[in-house]
Design an enzyme around this catalytic site. Structure first.
Site, PDB file in Angstrom:
ATOM      1  CE1 TYR A   1      -3.604   2.675   1.097  1.00  0.00           C
ATOM      2  CE2 TYR A   1      -1.684   3.636   2.179  1.00  0.00           C
ATOM      3  CZ  TYR A   1      -2.971   3.752   1.704  1.00  0.00           C
ATOM      4  OH  TYR A   1      -3.619   4.958   1.831  1.00  0.00           O
TER       5      TYR A   1
ATOM      6  CD  GLU B   1      -6.003   4.497  -0.544  1.00  0.00           C
ATOM      7  OE1 GLU B   1      -6.092   4.992   0.590  1.00  0.00           O
ATOM      8  OE2 GLU B   1      -6.926   3.879  -1.087  1.00  0.00           O
TER       9      GLU B   1
END
Ligand code: GDP
Ligand code: MN
Length: 376
Positions: free
Chosen positions: A101, A189
């Protein structure tokens, strides 16, 4: 403003962040053509602006053209978290060897932009933050200096032991930071950021939220807005020049000025209530605007009481009063209204509303308390 994954990836590409080969499609015919062009296996991904599409069945790997067609039919007809899928992304299937991530948001406590990395990719970061916060590595970017090279490298080295991958990731983090600052984003993101069989880093998913207040500087970004995927009420509010955010409570608040609106919500909570919304009718308001505000507010079926808290300066209390009267006539409002109107033309306002069946208050505290009493 939110955008779809395929739109976020277009921006990623412009800034040099590697993404899979892919094509957005609006019907099955387009999917069949795209799956031929991209090749199989390919991934069919629902384009809706909510997380957890994978778990909801909105992401399927198709082994061949027949499966691509079948999944396209399935996904294009489905709803994810109440939102109908109108488009799918046909994406080259990546053989994943590692998922991570990488994201950037603003940390309001630190008053800085924070880059976050986590070795667990493809999972919800909010959940990791709750259950296992140590698993998230954070670096703060100085607002003047930006994301420094050593910061970006530290992020890369946290995620990967192999220096080549770590530096590749550092370069992606820098590009992500550029997107964040150049385009006035509030969130960027990559989840997951993957490594494929050949060792390449690829952004398999992309998410960007933009600060609405910065959109006037980015016409190309503003043009990406997908009206069909937005909350109809918030959209209408924007068109009426009102700032409206729906919340979960039952006391509908109509206020002029963002600061007063926040203070009003605080007060409602202070006395044990829950505001149904944030609504700022702005500095100057016409009766029409007040009527629109009430119309939007009442689309929310949870609203049991309406609390007007108006501090008349440029806003004239008689305009607001006329708006309330007009709305009462035209909108068939059943909920009780508590009105605290003070400042410019307040006497006129009282005269106008004298027989309108409202509950009046002279202070904010009194108004909030009366609204709460009416709930019971
Ligand atoms: P989200 O569930 O809405 O966040 O959608 P993502 O795009 O992040 O996809 C969810 C998951 O699907 C990823 O974490 C991957 O595990 C899987 N996935 C997506 N694309 C591919 C692909 O090309 N190959 C493989 N093997 N898995 C994929
Ligand atoms: Mn994802």
């Amino acid at each position: 403003m939110k955008v779809h994954e395929y739109q976020a990836k277009e921006i990623f590409k412009k800034y040099g962040i590697p993404t899979p080969k892919e094509k957005v499609c609006k019907d099955v015919t387009e999917v069949i053509a795209a799956s031929r062009e991209i090749g199989t296996p390919c991934v069919i991904k629902a384009q809706v602006m909510v997380g957890g599409r994978g778990k909801a069945g909105g992401i399927k790997v198709a082994k061949n053209g027949d499966e691509a067609k079948q999944y396209a039919q399935q996904i294009l007809g489905m709803e994810i978290k109440g939102i109908p899928v109108k488009k799918v992304l046909v994406s080259e299937a990546v053989a994943i060897t590692h998922e991570a991530y990488l994201g950037i948001i603003i940390d309001r406590t630190e008053k800085k932009t924070v880059v976050m990395a986590c070795k667990e990719g493809g999972v919800e970061i909010e959940e990791v933050a709750r259950k296992n916060p140590e698993a998230i590595y954070k670096v703060y970017a100085d607002p003047l200096l930006g994301l420094m090279d050593h910061h970006a490298r530290a992020v890369g080295l946290f995620l990967y032991d192999d220096p080549k991958k770590a530096f590749g990731c550092a370069s992606i983090a820098q590009k992500l930071y550029k997107i964040f600052t150049h385009l006035d984003a509030s969130l960027v993101e990559i989840n997951p950021l993957v490594i494929d069989q050949t060792g390449q880093l690829i952004a398999l998913d992309a998410k960007i939220n933009f600060d609405d207040n910065g959109l006037y500087r980015h016409a190309d970004v503003a043009a990406m807005r997908d009206r069909e995927s937005e909350d109809a009420n918030e959209l209408r509010a924007r068109e009426c020049d009102l700032s409206y955010v729906k919340l979960d409570g039952d006391i509908g608040c109509v206020v002029n000025g963002a600061g007063l609106a926040m203070a009003t919500m605080d007060l409602v909570k202070h006395f044990g209530g829950e505001p149904a919304n944030f609504l700022d009718i702005g500095g100057s308001s016409s009766p029409e605007k007040v009527k629109n505000a009430l119309d939007i507010l009442l689309k929310d079926k949870n609203v049991k009481v309406i609390f007007f808290n108006i501090f008349g300066g440029i806003t004239r209390c008689d305009d607001v009063a006329n708006g309330i009267l007009q709305a009462k006539r035209e909108l068939n409002i059943k909920q009780p209204i508590v009105a605290r109107l003070t400042g410019t033309n307040e006497e006129k306002a009282m005269e106008i509303l004298k027989t309108a069946g409202l509950v009046f208050a002279t202070t904010m505290d009194e108004g909030a308390k009366k609204a709460l009493e009416l709930l019971k």
